[in-house]
Design a protein around this motif. Structure first.
Motif, PDB file in Angstrom:
ATOM      1  N   ASN A  63       0.806  -1.216   0.000  1.00 12.09           N
ATOM      2  CA  ASN A  63       0.000   0.000   0.000  1.00 12.09           C
ATOM      3  C   ASN A  63       0.841   1.269   0.000  1.00 12.09           C
ATOM      4  OD1 ASN A  63       0.804  -0.129   2.722  1.00 12.09           O
ATOM      5  ND2 ASN A  63      -1.242  -0.687   3.424  1.00 12.09           N
ATOM      6  N   VAL A  64       1.908   1.312   0.823  1.00  7.89           N
ATOM      7  CA  VAL A  64       2.719   2.523   0.929  1.00  7.89           C
ATOM      8  C   VAL A  64       4.174   2.154   1.153  1.00  7.89           C
ATOM      9  CG1 VAL A  64       2.266   2.810   3.418  1.00  7.89           C
ATOM     10  CG2 VAL A  64       2.926   4.799   2.058  1.00  7.89           C
ATOM     11  N   LEU A  65       5.052   2.889   0.510  1.00  9.10           N
ATOM     12  CA  LEU A  65       6.492   2.784   0.728  1.00  9.10           C
ATOM     13  C   LEU A  65       6.996   4.157   1.148  1.00  9.10           C
ATOM     14  CD1 LEU A  65       7.539   0.746  -2.436  1.00  9.10           C
ATOM     15  CD2 LEU A  65       7.532  -0.083  -0.070  1.00  9.10           C
ATOM     16  N   SER A  66       7.944   4.173   2.057  1.00 11.88           N
ATOM     17  CA  SER A  66       8.533   5.429   2.525  1.00 11.88           C
ATOM     18  C   SER A  66      10.030   5.393   2.286  1.00 11.88           C
ATOM     19  CB  SER A  66       8.268   5.621   4.015  1.00 11.88           C
ATOM     20  OG  SER A  66       6.895   5.692   4.265  1.00 11.88           O
ATOM     21  N   TYR A  67      10.551   6.506   1.795  1.00  8.94           N
ATOM     22  CA  TYR A  67      11.971   6.648   1.501  1.00  8.94           C
ATOM     23  C   TYR A  67      12.508   7.882   2.214  1.00  8.94           C
ATOM     24  CZ  TYR A  67      11.157   3.202  -2.139  1.00  8.94           C
ATOM     25  OH  TYR A  67      10.825   2.059  -2.820  1.00  8.94           O
ATOM     26  N   PRO A  68      13.010   7.706   3.448  1.00  9.37           N
ATOM     27  CA  PRO A  68      13.567   8.855   4.171  1.00  9.37           C
ATOM     28  C   PRO A  68      14.779   9.414   3.432  1.00  9.37           C
ATOM     29  CG  PRO A  68      13.281   6.956   5.628  1.00  9.37           C
ATOM     30  CD  PRO A  68      13.062   6.482   4.218  1.00  9.37           C
ATOM     31  N   SER A  69      14.900  10.728   3.452  1.00  6.70           N
ATOM     32  CA  SER A  69      16.011  11.369   2.744  1.00  6.70           C
ATOM     33  C   SER A  69      17.282  11.421   3.582  1.00  6.70           C
ATOM     34  CB  SER A  69      15.629  12.795   2.338  1.00  6.70           C
ATOM     35  OG  SER A  69      15.580  13.626   3.494  1.00  6.70           O
ATOM     36  N   GLY A  70      17.108  11.398   4.903  1.00  8.87           N
ATOM     37  CA  GLY A  70      18.259  11.568   5.771  1.00  8.87           C
ATOM     38  C   GLY A  70      18.636  13.029   5.945  1.00  8.87           C
ATOM     39  N   GLY A  71      17.932  13.896   5.225  1.00  7.56           N
ATOM     40  CA  GLY A  71      18.203  15.328   5.309  1.00  7.56           C
ATOM     41  C   GLY A  71      17.366  16.003   6.375  1.00  7.56           C
ATOM     42  N   VAL A  85      -4.457   0.306  -2.332  1.00  7.52           N
ATOM     43  CA  VAL A  85      -5.131   1.175  -1.365  1.00  7.52           C
ATOM     44  C   VAL A  85      -6.641   1.012  -1.482  1.00  7.52           C
ATOM     45  CG1 VAL A  85      -5.565   3.584  -0.710  1.00  7.52           C
ATOM     46  CG2 VAL A  85      -3.227   2.827  -1.233  1.00  7.52           C
ATOM     47  N   TRP A  86      -7.152   0.993  -2.706  1.00 11.81           N
ATOM     48  CA  TRP A  86      -8.607   0.863  -2.900  1.00 11.81           C
ATOM     49  C   TRP A  86      -9.099  -0.513  -2.479  1.00 11.81           C
ATOM     50  CZ3 TRP A  86      -7.444   5.486  -3.600  1.00 11.81           C
ATOM     51  CH2 TRP A  86      -8.421   6.445  -3.813  1.00 11.81           C
ATOM     52  N   ARG A  87      -8.367  -1.555  -2.813  1.00  9.94           N
ATOM     53  CA  ARG A  87      -8.765  -2.915  -2.432  1.00  9.94           C
ATOM     54  C   ARG A  87      -8.810  -3.039  -0.905  1.00  9.94           C
ATOM     55  NH1 ARG A  87      -4.582  -5.530  -3.517  1.00  9.94           N
ATOM     56  NH2 ARG A  87      -4.045  -6.133  -1.409  1.00  9.94           N
ATOM     57  N   GLU A  88      -7.782  -2.542  -0.239  1.00 14.60           N
ATOM     58  CA  GLU A  88      -7.749  -2.610   1.220  1.00 14.60           C
ATOM     59  C   GLU A  88      -8.897  -1.819   1.840  1.00 14.60           C
ATOM     60  OE1 GLU A  88      -2.938  -3.148   1.927  1.00 14.60           O
ATOM     61  OE2 GLU A  88      -3.862  -1.188   2.241  1.00 14.60           O
TER      62      GLU A  88
END
Length: 147
Positions: A63-71, A85-88
């Motif tokens: 459903n979701v992926l997060s990519y921290p920048s470290g900044g 997302v819609w199915r869930e």
């Protein structure tokens, strides 16, 4: 906001407004201050599946992926998969807007360093914060089973 999948515009025309509101609420709920930015990418399952396979060795959409920048000023990127997302939302008997809001809050908290996969205590802490933030947004507790 970056729209990579045209279906998002039709499915949730106010996604940009909901995403801004959810990300701000998560930031404030985590007791952070100052101006920070992040990107929310609205993709389809195929694109998210590729990212999930490449970055997490899981060859399936999520459903979701997060990519921290470290900044410091730019928190990072959140990518959501429309079909998942819609199915869930349908399976969990939630409105797509509420589920989307929850996932943006969830992704933002990941960018802020919260991680539910590092142990039960960390998961409970993150879920409690999600519940508080979502309640302030008028979104029901996402962890309660709906019949």
């Amino acid at each position: 906001m970056v729209e990579l999948d045209d279906g998002w515009v039709k499915a949730l025309p106010d996604a940009a407004r909901l995403a801004r509101r959810a990300a701000r609420a998560a930031y404030v709920g985590a007791r952070r201050s100052g101006r920070r930015s992040l990107t929310v990418a609205l993709a389809g399952d195929a694109a998210v599946r590729k990212l999930n396979a490449r970055d997490r060795n899981k060859d399936k959409p999520t459903n979701v992926l997060s990519y921290p920048s470290g900044g410091r000023d730019f928190l990072g990127d959140i990518v959501l998969a429309r079909q998942t997302v819609w199915r869930e939302a349908r399976e969990q008997r939630k409105s797509p807007a509420d589920h989307f809001t929850h996932l943006v809050v969830h992704g933002t908290l990941h960018l802020l360093g919260y991680d539910h996969e590092t142990g039960e205590l960390a998961a409970e802490r993150m879920e409690a914060l999600e519940r508080r933030v979502l309640a302030k947004l008028g979104v029901a507790d996402p962890y309660i089973e709906r019949s």
